[in-house]
Design an enzyme around this catalytic site. Sequence first.
Site, PDB file in Angstrom:
ATOM      1  N   ASN A   1     -12.108  -3.114   0.519  1.00  0.00           N
ATOM      2  CA  ASN A   1     -11.013  -3.388   1.467  1.00  0.00           C
ATOM      3  C   ASN A   1     -11.620  -3.727   2.817  1.00  0.00           C
ATOM      4  O   ASN A   1     -12.216  -4.782   2.967  1.00  0.00           O
ATOM      5  CB  ASN A   1     -10.049  -2.202   1.530  1.00  0.00           C
ATOM      6  CG  ASN A   1      -8.985  -2.398   2.594  1.00  0.00           C
ATOM      7  OD1 ASN A   1      -8.405  -3.475   2.676  1.00  0.00           O
ATOM      8  ND2 ASN A   1      -8.744  -1.414   3.426  1.00  0.00           N
ATOM      9  N   GLU A   2     -11.532  -2.806   3.761  1.00  0.00           N
ATOM     10  CA  GLU A   2     -12.109  -3.101   5.087  1.00  0.00           C
ATOM     11  C   GLU A   2     -13.518  -2.533   5.136  1.00  0.00           C
ATOM     12  O   GLU A   2     -13.779  -1.593   5.884  1.00  0.00           O
ATOM     13  CB  GLU A   2     -11.246  -2.477   6.173  1.00  0.00           C
ATOM     14  CG  GLU A   2     -10.030  -3.305   6.519  1.00  0.00           C
ATOM     15  CD  GLU A   2      -9.236  -2.740   7.680  1.00  0.00           C
ATOM     16  OE1 GLU A   2      -9.444  -1.557   8.051  1.00  0.00           O
ATOM     17  OE2 GLU A   2      -8.389  -3.468   8.205  1.00  0.00           O
TER      18      GLU A   2
ATOM     19  N   CYS B   1      -6.595   0.913   2.866  1.00  0.00           N
ATOM     20  CA  CYS B   1      -7.570   2.009   2.890  1.00  0.00           C
ATOM     21  C   CYS B   1      -7.455   2.919   1.678  1.00  0.00           C
ATOM     22  O   CYS B   1      -8.381   3.647   1.352  1.00  0.00           O
ATOM     23  CB  CYS B   1      -7.383   2.836   4.156  1.00  0.00           C
ATOM     24  SG  CYS B   1      -7.800   1.938   5.636  1.00  0.00           S
TER      25      CYS B   1
ATOM     26  N   GLU C   1       0.860  -1.187   0.000  1.00  0.00           N
ATOM     27  CA  GLU C   1       0.000   0.000   0.000  1.00  0.00           C
ATOM     28  C   GLU C   1       0.893   1.232   0.000  1.00  0.00           C
ATOM     29  O   GLU C   1       1.980   1.219   0.588  1.00  0.00           O
ATOM     30  CB  GLU C   1      -0.898   0.006   1.239  1.00  0.00           C
ATOM     31  CG  GLU C   1      -1.741   1.281   1.336  1.00  0.00           C
ATOM     32  CD  GLU C   1      -2.859   1.218   2.364  1.00  0.00           C
ATOM     33  OE1 GLU C   1      -2.805   0.360   3.269  1.00  0.00           O
ATOM     34  OE2 GLU C   1      -3.786   2.040   2.250  1.00  0.00           O
TER      35      GLU C   1
HETATM   36  O1  AHR Z   1      -2.194  -1.552   6.863  1.00  0.00           O
HETATM   37  C1  AHR Z   1      -2.636  -0.296   7.227  1.00  0.00           C
HETATM   38  C2  AHR Z   1      -4.148  -0.189   7.137  1.00  0.00           C
HETATM   39  O2  AHR Z   1      -4.748  -1.042   8.050  1.00  0.00           O
HETATM   40  C3  AHR Z   1      -4.753  -0.597   5.831  1.00  0.00           C
HETATM   41  O3  AHR Z   1      -4.734   0.416   4.905  1.00  0.00           O
HETATM   42  C4  AHR Z   1      -6.159  -0.925   6.204  1.00  0.00           C
HETATM   43  O4  AHR Z   1      -6.729  -1.895   5.364  1.00  0.00           O
HETATM   44  C5  AHR Z   1      -6.071  -1.346   7.643  1.00  0.00           C
HETATM   45  O5  AHR Z   1      -6.939  -0.650   8.436  1.00  0.00           O
END
Ligand code: AHR
Length: 677
Positions: free
Chosen positions: A394-395, A263, A65
């Site tokens: 994602n989340e 994120c 990321e």
């Molecule tokens: O790894 C950091 C963050 O943690 C990522 O962007 C997210 O998916 C999670 O909350």
Amino acid sequence: MNSEKQKKIKTNSAMNIKNILFAAFAGCAFSASAIAQEKDKCIINIKANKPTAEIQPTMWGVFFEDINMGADGGIYAELVKNRSFEFYKPLMGWKVEQTKFEEGTVTVLNRLEKNTANPRFIRVKVNNAGNKSLGLINEGFRGMGIKKGLRYDFSVMYRQPAAGIKLHIELVNDKNEIIGSASLNPSSAGDDWKKESVSFNATATEPKAKMNIWFEGNGVIDLDMISLFPEDTWKKRPGGMRADMIQMLADMKPGFIRFPGGCIVEGHELETRYQWKKTIGPIEERQLIVNRWNTEFAHRSTPDYFQTFGLGFFEYFQLAEDIGASPLPILNCGMACQFNTAELVPADQLDPYVQDALDLIEFANGDVNTKWGKVRAQMGHPAPFNLKMMGVGNENWGPQYIERLEVFQKAIKEKYPAIKLVTSSGTGPDGERFDYLDGELRKMKVDIIDEHYYRKPEWFLQNAARYDNYDRNGSKIFAGEYAAHSERTKDAQKKNNLQSAIAEAAFLTGLERNADVVNMASYAPLFAHVDGWQWSPDLIWVDNLHIYGTPNYYVQKLYSTNKGTHVVPALWNNKPVTGQDSLYASAVIDKNSNDAIIKIVNSSSSEKATQLAIEGVKKIASSATVTVLTGDSLDNINTADNPLAVGPVSQTISFKGKKIDVTLKPNSLTVVKVAMK
Ligand code: AHR
């Protein structure tokens, strides 16, 4: 453990021959202490002829990321910050230097109607300049890491009514001494934008150099995309990636690479979500957006953090191919980050989002005659990228996620039934939010459920058996983001210390043992810049010139480079070793090399005598490679100055028969590899 036993272990370890890590007793006459030790020994039976699961090639991978300056200022080797003047503050990262004050020498112009992706440029009025009377200084990403003797490639896009201005490019160290220079005479005149380049070698190494551009002559010149790359990028690709960082990934032999996050996929709001189509094609046409980690944490605010997309989806696919990892792109599912705006696209207006997913599959795998396959071919890769899986969201959580996922699942499976979908189980591994999603996803019979856990080291130790009772016939698990979080230090940093690495190593025995259910796993986040991080802990740390793996990196690497092909039982008193007497174990065989590989974690502060009894094979070799990762304190960390303070140490031990005695160090991961005959 009862106190009697504790006492014995103490006595025994006191009697141990100091500093001898491994002892091979098989077939020897036992001394009194050896006999006592033998009695307390943990005997792990490895049933080498009874595979319980096949290990997927994807098992151990990496999560990338653009956080902590992972892409811009990180693996993307561009040294100029804000090269296209598209940051919110157009001259952020730049300084105008002039000996005689004059208003309007450098102005920012906007040609939005002509170039929507990269509208801004600067106009420099050069009025009889010379002798460093007018210049621009770029500060780089926390400085520029410059290496003595290395070639640097400067390039610029420009237009000018008439030739007559010369650019003097200099790299300077912190004392303002020149450590590399070149000049450029932009020769074209007219309304069209041109690109010109010049290369030069650096004469000194400097971690935080700056780049000066001095103007000489008379006239007006428009400038954009001012860029400086080192020659030594990964695979020497011009405008490519930082080779040392990619090498660390390649060394792990990852089964997959997940990108672009995290994120970052969701965006703070939908407007700033990651849109893959805007990250491909000529780099000067890729539209920069803010990096959502820019202002996410007040205590680690990074106002100069943007995504230039010099590194976009084409480059991620290419990277995956380079390092032999299966690509795993994650796409926005019509939801912005639920910790931020939580904006939703109405479920009946998801078409463009779903279309992006379908088009991405065509971009990766489509024939060169398809619309998106052709784009890939034009970018230099006619062969398909062999995309097999894709993440939707994602989340994300709640019924709003399930509702959107259903739309994606239907459309993607209809057109591309073989593509496996990775789906979100939210932000944590338990609680009502998780239970709801897990239940719904299983009802939908999704291919893969992505579970995330950022928890204390104790959680990892306590959950080493988490997957032992998971449904063997349902959705597969992707342990998509995990990291053991030690306590915060004063500077808000949670350290990548030995304690966290050992807790993860213990937990990973549980993932490996359950490889029929857990098909993929990745630590997160992957990279962090020591001067530009927002989130810690992270797997690999860099500054502008150096890189080092954390103890956690070496744990991941030991697992991924000792993956094997099949899980076999590793039992103590007929039970999996999931924390009894602070020990954790898993075992695999590799049917290609015919090795047995056993991973054992000792999370206690005392040495432990163990014996590995390899069963179900006629013979094993009379020596094994034993690799140990440990330290003398749970607080041990690696640093740029001491990058292997906690690193794996291998040695060969000899023995007779099929029993291997191993004394496990306190707080250690031990990997034993032995050939089977
Ligand atoms: O790894 C950091 C963050 O943690 C990522 O962007 C997210 O998916 C999670 O909350």
